[in-house]
Design a protein around this motif. Structure first.
Motif, PDB file in Angstrom:
ATOM      1  N   SER A  79       0.833  -1.196   0.000  1.00 42.64           N
ATOM      2  CA  SER A  79       0.000   0.000   0.000  1.00 42.64           C
ATOM      3  C   SER A  79       0.871   1.252   0.000  1.00 42.64           C
ATOM      4  CB  SER A  79      -0.898   0.000   1.233  1.00 42.64           C
ATOM      5  OG  SER A  79      -1.564   1.231   1.344  1.00 42.64           O
ATOM      6  N   ALA A  80       0.501   2.226  -0.813  1.00 43.96           N
ATOM      7  CA  ALA A  80       1.253   3.480  -0.884  1.00 43.96           C
ATOM      8  C   ALA A  80       1.184   4.241   0.431  1.00 43.96           C
ATOM      9  CB  ALA A  80       0.727   4.353  -2.020  1.00 43.96           C
ATOM     10  N   ASP A  81       0.144   3.998   1.229  1.00 41.45           N
ATOM     11  CA  ASP A  81      -0.024   4.666   2.516  1.00 41.45           C
ATOM     12  C   ASP A  81       0.818   4.041   3.617  1.00 41.45           C
ATOM     13  OD1 ASP A  81      -1.934   6.098   1.160  1.00 41.45           O
ATOM     14  OD2 ASP A  81      -3.616   4.998   1.999  1.00 41.45           O
ATOM     15  N   ALA A  82       1.317   2.840   3.374  1.00 46.18           N
ATOM     16  CA  ALA A  82       2.029   2.108   4.415  1.00 46.18           C
ATOM     17  C   ALA A  82       3.390   2.732   4.700  1.00 46.18           C
ATOM     18  CB  ALA A  82       2.214   0.653   3.995  1.00 46.18           C
ATOM     19  N   ALA A  83       3.675   2.918   5.962  1.00 43.81           N
ATOM     20  CA  ALA A  83       4.981   3.403   6.397  1.00 43.81           C
ATOM     21  C   ALA A  83       5.822   2.179   6.738  1.00 43.81           C
ATOM     22  CB  ALA A  83       4.836   4.331   7.593  1.00 43.81           C
ATOM     23  N   VAL A  84       6.381   1.550   5.709  1.00 44.87           N
ATOM     24  CA  VAL A  84       7.163   0.332   5.887  1.00 44.87           C
ATOM     25  C   VAL A  84       8.571   0.544   5.356  1.00 44.87           C
ATOM     26  CG1 VAL A  84       5.154  -1.204   5.749  1.00 44.87           C
ATOM     27  CG2 VAL A  84       6.403  -0.646   3.686  1.00 44.87           C
ATOM     28  N   PRO A  85       9.528  -0.174   5.914  1.00 42.23           N
ATOM     29  CA  PRO A  85      10.887  -0.101   5.379  1.00 42.23           C
ATOM     30  C   PRO A  85      10.913  -0.567   3.925  1.00 42.23           C
ATOM     31  CG  PRO A  85      10.884  -1.138   7.544  1.00 42.23           C
ATOM     32  CD  PRO A  85       9.448  -1.003   7.112  1.00 42.23           C
TER      33      PRO A  85
END
Length: 118
Positions: free
Chosen positions: A74-80
């Motif tokens: 997801s583009a909204d995800a704050a993931v490494p």
């Protein structure tokens, strides 16, 4: 090599009850996440839609893996970045194994990977 210190992740130093530094975050960016440009955001949104269609055409275990990969894609995800890359590779693997049905998803993953790799 005595005395050399190499830190590749979080580091906590505790010295008795005083002078505690807390957690030192040794990751790039805000929490190890990356900022995405608008073109990547759009490509991820389209890929997300395509994965939703693909999941109805694959066996249940593959659909479950697709579901588990979606949050990191997801583009909204704050993931490494590495977690996003791992999720994209999982999706590409499933898309490649289902043949012609998965070909558009595999191509979309390649496009996204090319965009985020530079």
């Amino acid at each position: 090599m005595s005395g050399n210190s190499y830190y590749y992740g979080d580091n906590v130093n505790m010295y008795g009850g005083q002078g505690n530094q807390g957690i030192v975050r040794n990751q790039s960016g805000a929490g190890g996440t990356e900022q995405l440009n608008p073109a990547v955001v759009a490509a991820l949104a389209e890929l997300h839609r395509m994965i939703g269609e693909l999941r109805t055409q694959v066996p249940a275990p593959s659909a479950q893996l697709l579901d588990e990969s979606l949050p990191a894609i997801s583009a909204d995800a704050a993931v490494p970045a590495q977690e996003r890359h791992r999720a994209l590779m999982a999706v590409a693997g499933i898309a490649a194994t289902v043949g012609a049905v998965g070909q558009p998803v595999a191509e979309a993953v390649r496009t996204v990977l090319g965009m985020i790799s530079g």
